[in-house]
Scaffold this motif. Structure first.
Motif: not given
Length: 279
Positions: A113-117, A262-265
């Motif tokens: 999901x981190x790549x999506x953010x 924070x968004x990545x988490x």
């Protein structure tokens, strides 16, 4: 993985700009009208000083649009408010809406999901950059057709800007510094807006951002990143002011990096697969 990430970025850029194309058209026409009003105001001020349109150039028009306001909250800085409201409008709740609608496919393509953010953040930065490019294009067209296309200080600048500017900036340095401050403020506010869109309904996003704008106008302490874009509150115009270009840029970068982390988490915990697209 790199190929998947590149494709995801390309997809976000294409789909995001397709989603915003009519918004960009609307923004263009709105700011043509706004800048036209600024031109009338500048010409009136120049004529009062015994000058003509030949004494006005791009830098004057640029400053008129981006100057903001000092610590007197009246009259309201309409240009500053419109710029930040329209950035909010362009970013909207696209990040949440897109993830809610197409999250399953995105997760399958990326695997994490981190790549999506990060892809959504890249889209946001591109959107902000295009917005400011539109403003610059309008300013350049009007400057070319009505005034002198020059990035140096004009005769009018020497009376209206240099009379209060305390730092030894050239015209082009001043323009670039102002753009840097505004773009960073917009990017920082926008990434915060994207994060908030995971937590509250879209309608509340606009209320929160408008509240931030209002608070920025009426507090003297440098608390919100967006305050730095109130250009006349920079200490380059008054050495007693607490805001300066360096702390503005550093503060915005620090907040941006913090929200990015924070968004990545948070996106790892965000239940995309069962969320519903917002209206």
């Amino acid at each position: 993985m790199k190929t998947k990430f590149t494709k995801l970025i390309k997809r976000d850029l294409i789909f995001g700009f397709e989603n915003n194309k009519y918004k960009f058209i609307g923004v263009t026409f709105i700011f043509i009208a706004v800048i036209w009003i600024n031109i009338a105001n500048i010409q009136g001020a120049a004529f009062e000083l015994g000058m003509s349109s030949k004494d006005i150039n791009f830098t004057d028009l640029f400053f008129s649009l981006f100057k903001g306001i000092d610590y007197n909250a009246l009259p309201l800085p309409v240009n500053w408010i419109l710029i930040h409201i329209y950035v909010t409008y362009l970013i909207g709740s696209y990040c949440y809406d897109d993830l809610s609608e197409d999250s399953a496919h995105a997760i399958v393509r990326m695997g994490h999901r981190r790549g999506i953010w990060i892809s959504k953040v890249i889209w946001m930065i591109a959107t902000v950059m295009v917005f400011y490019l539109i403003l610059l294009a309008i300013l350049l067209i009007f400057s070319t057709t009505m005034f002198e296309l020059s990035f140096q200080w004009s005769n009018f600048s020497k009376e209206s800007i240099l009379a209060t500017l305390q730092s030894n900036y050239s015209g082009i340095q001043f323009v670039l510094l102002t753009l840097c401050i505004y773009i960073l403020a917009s990017i920082t506010t926008s990434i915060l807006q994207m994060l908030i869109s995971f937590i509250v309904k879209p309608a509340y996003i606009y209320l929160i951002n408008i509240s931030m704008l209002v608070i920025s106008l009426y507090i003297n302490q440098f608390m919100l990143p967006i305050q730095g874009s109130l250009l006349l509150r920079q200490n380059i115009f008054d050495g007693m002011y607490p805001i300066n270009p360096i702390n503005t840029i550093v503060y915005n970068l620090a907040v941006f990096i913090l929200v990015l982390i924070i968004g990545s988490i948070y996106i790892r915990k965000f239940d995309m697969l069962v969320s519903q697209k917002t209206d």
